[in-house]
Scaffold this motif. Sequence first.
Motif, mmCIF file in Angstrom:
data_model
loop_
_atom_site.group_PDB
_atom_site.id
_atom_site.type_symbol
_atom_site.label_atom_id
_atom_site.label_comp_id
_atom_site.label_asym_id
_atom_site.label_seq_id
_atom_site.Cartn_x
_atom_site.Cartn_y
_atom_site.Cartn_z
ATOM 1 N N ASN A 29 -36.616 -81.201 81.577
ATOM 2 C CA ASN A 29 -36.925 -79.737 80.339
ATOM 3 C C ASN A 29 -35.971 -80.403 78.848
ATOM 4 N N ILE A 30 -36.216 -81.427 78.188
ATOM 5 C CA ILE A 30 -35.042 -81.925 77.185
ATOM 6 C C ILE A 30 -34.441 -80.763 75.745
ATOM 7 N N THR A 31 -35.370 -79.947 76.445
ATOM 8 C CA THR A 31 -34.809 -78.515 75.550
ATOM 9 C C THR A 31 -33.767 -77.651 76.149
ATOM 10 N N SER A 32 -33.561 -77.946 77.963
ATOM 11 C CA SER A 32 -32.887 -76.982 78.350
ATOM 12 C C SER A 32 -31.660 -76.335 78.208
ATOM 13 N N PRO B 293 -31.893 -71.156 74.787
ATOM 14 C CA PRO B 293 -32.660 -69.906 75.701
ATOM 15 C C PRO B 293 -33.755 -70.618 76.197
ATOM 16 N N ASN B 294 -33.808 -69.591 77.626
ATOM 17 C CA ASN B 294 -35.092 -69.623 78.295
ATOM 18 C C ASN B 294 -36.438 -69.777 77.163
ATOM 19 N N PHE B 295 -36.337 -68.742 76.345
ATOM 20 C CA PHE B 295 -37.678 -68.131 76.316
ATOM 21 C C PHE B 295 -37.922 -68.963 74.737
ATOM 22 N N ILE B 296 -37.121 -69.126 74.186
ATOM 23 C CA ILE B 296 -37.207 -70.382 72.888
ATOM 24 C C ILE B 296 -37.457 -71.642 73.356
ATOM 25 N N SER B 297 -36.980 -72.104 74.318
ATOM 26 C CA SER B 297 -37.448 -73.703 74.731
ATOM 27 C C SER B 297 -38.442 -73.453 74.885
ATOM 28 N N PHE B 298 -39.295 -72.746 75.654
ATOM 29 C CA PHE B 298 -40.877 -72.689 75.921
ATOM 30 C C PHE B 298 -40.915 -72.412 74.989
ATOM 31 N N ILE C 155 -44.201 -82.942 65.023
ATOM 32 C CA ILE C 155 -45.488 -82.912 66.201
ATOM 33 C C ILE C 155 -45.436 -83.883 67.687
ATOM 34 N N SER C 156 -44.789 -84.946 67.388
ATOM 35 C CA SER C 156 -44.409 -86.172 68.539
ATOM 36 C C SER C 156 -43.460 -85.481 69.449
ATOM 37 N N ILE C 157 -42.834 -84.820 68.540
ATOM 38 C CA ILE C 157 -41.513 -83.812 69.574
ATOM 39 C C ILE C 157 -41.504 -82.758 69.901
ATOM 40 N N ALA C 158 -42.629 -82.482 69.869
ATOM 41 C CA ALA C 158 -43.298 -81.144 70.490
ATOM 42 C C ALA C 158 -44.159 -81.870 71.301
#
Lengths: 423, 244
Positions: free
Chosen positions: A41-44, A47-52, A25-28
Motif C-alpha cells: 500500500n503506497i499510501t500506508s 490513515p486507513n480510511f483516507i488511504s482506502f 488518474i495514473s497515481i490512482a
Amino acid sequence: MNKLNFLRPDIKNLNTYLYSGIFLISIAILDVISNSFFNTNITSFLPNFISFLLPLVLGTVGLHFIRIEFSGIKNLDLLNKNINTNTFNAVLTLLITFAVIKSIPPFLSWFIIDATISGDTKEACTGTGACWTYIKIWLNRFIYGMYPNELQWRINLSFIALIGLAFVGLIPSDKIKKFLTLYYVVIYPIIAFVLIYYLISGGAFGLEWVETGAWGGLSLTFIVSFFCLIFCFPVGMFLALGRRSDLPTVRYISVGFIEFWRGVPLITVLFMSSVMFPMFLPEDFFMDKLVRVIIAISLFEAAYVAEVIRGGLQALPRGQYDAAKSLGMGYWKMHIFVILPQALKLVIPGIANTFLALVKDTPLIFVVGLLEIVGMLNLAKTNPKWLGYAMEGYVFAAIIFWIICYAMSKYSYNLEIKYKTDR
Amino acid sequence: MSEPIIKIEGMNKWFGDFQVLKNIDLAVEKNKKIVVCGPSGSGKSTLIRCINRLEEHQKGTIIVDGTELTENTKNIEAIRAEVGMVFQQFNLFPHLSILDNCTLAPIWVKKMPKKAAEELAMKQLEQVQIADQAQKFPGQLSGGQQQRCAIARALCMEPKIMLFDEPTSALDPEMIKEVLDAMVNLAKAGMTMIVVTHEMGFAKEVADEVIFMDEGMIVEKAETKEFFANPKSDRTKLFLSQIL
C-alpha cells in the motif's frame, strides 16, 4: 498564460488540465495495481480510511480535469463522450476499472499461477489453486463416458465423418446446390442416424455392441443436442402452421399439444419417458432409453419452437398472403416460397435462443441415468479418490458449454446477416 | 354482344354484422377497362378483392371466365392464376430479387421451365422499364419502381384480367405518372382491367366505363364521357365536384 480555474476546466489551458488530470488518474490506478498485484500500500502513511478512498478521489478529480468539451483531440473527446460525461459516470467508470484490476490477481492465481496439472493422483495437487490434474485424468471419461476405451475410435470416426459431411454445402457446384435443402433436411439426419446407430452402437458388421447406458460425456451431449435440434425444428414448424390453420381440428390439436408440453417441466417429461411410458407399451416392444429421451426433449422443445415461429408468422403483413394467393399459389406453395422464408428469417434470434436453452437442458437427462458431461462430473466428484474437486469440474463444464453456445450464437448472427435482404 | 368475362349477380358481403357490399350486379366484357371510384369505405376494394376471392362473398354469384367462385379450392386457384392483381402497398416479396419475384409463380404454379420464365419476366420488366433493376431486391427500389415490378409480376402469369387496388395511392406524386404510364400501355395492349383509383385523369384517358360506389352499393355506372359530363345522381355530382 490564461487564468486557471480548477473548478471549470476550459480549453484555453488544455495542456495544463490534461497533464495534471492524467497524472492524478495514473497515481490512482498505480495505487490500485500495486495494492492488488504486489500487496503493498503506497499510501500506508495515511490513515486507513483516507488511504482506502484516495484512489477514487484522485481519479475523480483527474477525470474532472480532463473533461473538456470539443478539445480537438479525438480520443479525449471520445472518452469524455462515452465514459466521462459527468461526475457520477466518472465515479462509476473508476469503480468498474478498480474492480476489474482487483479481481485479476486472485483469478489468475487460482486459474494458472497456483494451479497444478502435473501428476496422476490427488496428491500432486498441493497448491492453493485449481487442480487441473483432476480434469486431465478424467478427461477421457468426460468426453466418452463409460464407453470402452479401445472402442472410442468409433465415436471419433463417426463425429469426424459427420462434421465432414456437414460441409457438403460449400462445394461450388450448381448440380449439388439444387439438392442442398433436401440434403440438409432429410439425407443428412438419416446419414447421422445410420452412422451413430451402426458405428457407435454397433451390433452389426462385426462391431461389438455397446449399450446406450455406457455412452456418456461430451459425446452424448452432442448426440442428444444434435438429434433434438434436428427433430424439434420441423415438428415446431408444423405445430406453428397448425395453430394458425383454418381447420378447427388441426388448430385445436396443435394448441392442445403446444400448451401441454409448455405446461410441464422438462424433468418430469424425462422421468415419465423412462418410467411411465414403457408401461403403456406392449410387453415385447422395446424402445431404447436414449431414443425415448431424444423424442421427449424434441417434443418438449418443439412446443417452444412452434411459438417462436408463430411470432414470426404473425409479424408478416397480410399483404404477403394476399400477393401470394393472387398469383394462384395454394396453401403449401404460399408457405414454402413466400411466408416461411420470411417468417423464419425474422425469428432466427428466437430460434437460436431456444436451441441454446435446449443444449443447456441436456444435463437433465441424468434423471433417467444417462450421464452426459455434467453427469460424468457429478459421478467423478463423488469418487473417493478425487473428493473435493467439484469446483474445477464445474468450471470446466462451464467453459465447454460456453464454447458450444457461443459458437451457436455466432452462427445465428451470421445467418441473420446472410439472409438480410431488406433495408 | 359477347359473353361477359366477369359476371356478378346479387352479390352481398358482410364483415360481421356490417354489410359492406349490397346487391352488386356487374358484368365486364372482355378487353373492357372499368374504373371504380368512390369515397373511402364505400366497398370498392372489397368488391375487387371478391373477384379473386381474397374476400369471401356470402350471397350471390360471381362467375369469372366461365368458372363460378365457390368453396372449391381448385376453382379458386385456377381463377387466381388467370386474374392478376396489383395492390396499394405493392406487396412484393422482400426476400426475393425482382427477377425471382416475377418468376416464382410461373415456375411453381404454371410449371413453366426456369429459362422460359426468366425470359418472360425480363420481357415484362422491359415493358415497365425496370429490366436493369432485375437483380436488386425490392427494398432497394423506389416506390414507383416497386409498383411497376408488381405489375410485371402479375403480368408474368399471363392473366386474362388485371385488377388494380388503388395502385398509386401509396406513391409520391412524382412517381404516380410512371406507374400510370405503365397502366395506360397495358390498357392499349387490350387487357381487361378493373381499376380502383382516384386518378380521374387516368379514368378519362383509358376507361370505357366508370362505376361510382357509395355505402356498398353501385350508385352510378356509365360510359366515361357520360359519367363526367352528365352525372345523374346527386351523390356522384357531389363527389366529382370535390375531387375534380
